[in-house]
Design a protein around this motif. Structure first.
Motif, PDB file in Angstrom:
ATOM      1  N   PRO A  19       0.949   4.586  15.466  1.00  0.00           N
ATOM      2  CA  PRO A  19       0.665   3.618  14.405  1.00  0.00           C
ATOM      3  C   PRO A  19      -0.415   2.631  14.846  1.00  0.00           C
ATOM      4  N   GLY A  20      -1.292   2.264  13.918  1.00  0.00           N
ATOM      5  CA  GLY A  20      -2.275   1.234  14.217  1.00  0.00           C
ATOM      6  C   GLY A  20      -1.629  -0.136  14.256  1.00  0.00           C
ATOM      7  N   ALA A  68       0.866  -1.183   0.000  1.00  0.00           N
ATOM      8  CA  ALA A  68       0.000   0.000   0.000  1.00  0.00           C
ATOM      9  C   ALA A  68       0.896   1.225   0.000  1.00  0.00           C
ATOM     10  N   ASP A  69       0.336   2.362  -0.413  1.00  0.00           N
ATOM     11  CA  ASP A  69       1.141   3.584  -0.482  1.00  0.00           C
ATOM     12  C   ASP A  69       0.561   4.675   0.422  1.00  0.00           C
ATOM     13  N   THR A  70       0.036   4.262   1.564  1.00  0.00           N
ATOM     14  CA  THR A  70      -0.649   5.210   2.458  1.00  0.00           C
ATOM     15  C   THR A  70       0.254   5.820   3.521  1.00  0.00           C
ATOM     16  N   VAL A  71       1.503   5.369   3.630  1.00  0.00           N
ATOM     17  CA  VAL A  71       2.430   5.940   4.606  1.00  0.00           C
ATOM     18  C   VAL A  71       3.451   6.804   3.876  1.00  0.00           C
ATOM     19  N   THR A  72       3.608   8.035   4.322  1.00  0.00           N
ATOM     20  CA  THR A  72       4.574   8.954   3.743  1.00  0.00           C
ATOM     21  C   THR A  72       5.625   9.338   4.775  1.00  0.00           C
ATOM     22  N   ARG A  73       6.612  10.088   4.332  1.00  0.00           N
ATOM     23  CA  ARG A  73       7.631  10.577   5.251  1.00  0.00           C
ATOM     24  C   ARG A  73       6.990  11.400   6.373  1.00  0.00           C
ATOM     25  N   HIS A  74       5.959  12.169   6.030  1.00  0.00           N
ATOM     26  CA  HIS A  74       5.312  13.014   7.036  1.00  0.00           C
ATOM     27  C   HIS A  74       4.637  12.162   8.114  1.00  0.00           C
ATOM     28  N   GLU A  75       4.066  11.020   7.702  1.00  0.00           N
ATOM     29  CA  GLU A  75       3.431  10.152   8.688  1.00  0.00           C
ATOM     30  C   GLU A  75       4.478   9.543   9.627  1.00  0.00           C
TER      31      GLU A  75
END
Length: 463
Positions: A75-76, A57-64
């Motif tokens: 984090p979940g 998945a591509d839902t995590v970014t550097r900002h996250e």
């Protein structure tokens, strides 16, 4: 001049913006992610890319990732599992360090308390009798030696501050605090405090004056138990209310004690402010405070200075605490300092020495506290945790794990979020040594206890 040695005891220097945030320690999970990521040579962008590749998945970014590391988000369960895989971290460790921040101290509330503390000190200085001169009978000085005034016995007799069987409520709640952690006790104390506050709003004249001191003591206990439950915002509200009541009652010693409690609450996240609050409390209680109270306030200042990494200021405060502690006579101390004795003072010194990287000197002091505090699970857990840190500081990993296991079990028994935090902190410190059997065993123990530790947000064995 050291980091904490700011001029003017009566001024709380509250930094704002990025400098304040930089001074605040990261939560254990954020620190663990940051340190492990850097040890592997990953940037935040690289870690985010690896997590997305692993999860498909591509839902995590550097900002996250940055938010996780700063503690702004948690984090979940799914992403904890992928962090375990990508960073090669044991699931028990991640579960131990992952929990939500509960009631952090709002900056505005801290500012309000600082301004109130400065005003309290000015008013206390104006009211206090000259050194060596006793307060006049019936005055508002609140001298610590007046046990009748200190205990608020007229209000106790009125029924508002009575517990079961007619026993004094404050004494009963203090005894419960020895046995039960804030997670369980804070709601009980808070309910009693709300009842007392409601009664105070309606009281007038002599009735109000009789209620002031016991209500201020109850506010202090409400602040302490809320802090032990992890709710700093509620704790600060209680301490602020208690300081107002102590000022109205003219009880400088109790006011100093309330500021000492607030200092202890903020010592980790806001050590510079904590140092100033302890110093203000000590200055206000200098004339009417007992040796035990003044020694305690010196220890509060030493702890905050040690967390600032200011060895000079911490050392000076420890010397003051030692000199005053030698004059301690428990029977002459206020009833709200019933728990303070030489063993406790020694343990507080040991705690500061651990923070100052003097573990060899700290260990004998902490050992004595562990032997004296059996049957008091929170205190046993807290000082076992400090003892584990001291042992880790001299390279005794196996002994540190044994002490950490004791701390974890006592933390579960106590229901104290503060004690549970130390267990998680120790897990984070041992993360890179999990190849050692004792570390593996401790990690497994914490995994099994995770769902019982107060403040946990994830079940044990995240995978």
């Amino acid at each position: 001049m050291g980091a904490c040695a700011e001029p003017g005891v009566g001024r709380c220097h509250v930094s704002r913006g990025t400098s304040r945030e930089a001074a605040m320690p990261r939560p254990p999970l954020g620190r663990l992610i940051t340190e492990t990521r850097r040890s592997r040579g990953y940037s935040q962008t690289r870690l985010a890319a690896l997590l997305c590749a692993a999860a498909g998945a591509d839902t995590v970014t550097r900002h996250e990732v940055s938010r996780w590391e700063r503690g702004e988000r948690l984090p979940g369960g799914q992403w904890l599992a992928w962090l375990e895989l990508v960073l090669d971290l044991p699931p028990a460790l991640l579960a131990a360090t992952a929990r939500p921040a509960r009631g952090p101290a709002p900056p505005d509330a801290v500012d309000q308390l600082c301004r109130l503390a400065e005003r309290w000190l000015r008013e206390t200085a104006d009211r206090s009798p000259p050194p060596g001169e006793a307060a006049a009978p019936g005055s508002r000085s609140g001298h610590a030696g007046d046990r009748t005034a200190r205990d608020g016995s007229p209000a106790e007799a009125a029924g508002l501050f009575e517990g079961g069987g007619g026993r004094p409520l404050l004494a009963e709640l203090r005894r419960m605090d020895d046995l039960v952690g804030g997670a369980d006790l804070a709601p009980v104390v808070h309910r009693r405090w709300r009842q007392a506050a409601s009664r105070l709003r309606r009281a007038r004249g002599a009735d109000r004056r009789r209620l002031l001191r016991p209500a201020a003591e109850l506010a202090q206990l409400a602040g302490w138990t809320a802090g032990d439950a992890g709710d700093q915002a509620a704790a600060l509200r209680a301490y602020r209310s208690g300081l107002l009541l102590a000022a109205e009652a003219g009880d400088a010693a109790l006011g100093g004690h309330l500021l000492g409690g607030a200092s202890h609450l903020l010592a980790e996240a806001r050590p510079r402010v904590a140092w100033q609050l302890a110093r203000i409390g000590a200055a206000g209680a200098r004339r009417g405070g007992t040796p035990g109270l003044r020694a305690l306030l010196a220890h509060r200042a030493a702890l905050a200075a040690a967390r600032c990494a200011d060895g000079s200021a911490a050392g000076q405060s420890l010397l003051v605490a030692q000199r005053l502690g030698e004059q301690l006579t428990p029977a002459a101390e206020p009833s709200w300092l019933y728990w303070l004795d030489q063993a406790e003072l020694a343990a507080m010194t040991g705690r500061c020495l651990v923070l100052l990287d003097r573990p060899l000197r700290a260990l004998p002091l902490l050992d004595g506290a562990a032997a004296r505090r059996r049957g008091q699970p929170r205190t046993a857990a807290v000082y076992a945790g400090w003892r584990a840190r001291a042992l880790l500081g001299i390279g005794e990993v196996e002994q540190a794990c044994a002490a950490g296991g004791d701390a974890a079990i006592e933390a579960v028994r106590s229901g104290s979020v503060r004690a549970a935090e130390q267990t998680r902190e120790l897990s984070a410190r041992l993360a890179r040594r999990r190849h050692i059997p004792a570390v593996h065993d401790l990690s497994e123990l914490i995994r099994q206890l995770m769902s019982y530790l107060p403040g946990s947000s994830t079940p044990g064995g995240v995978n």
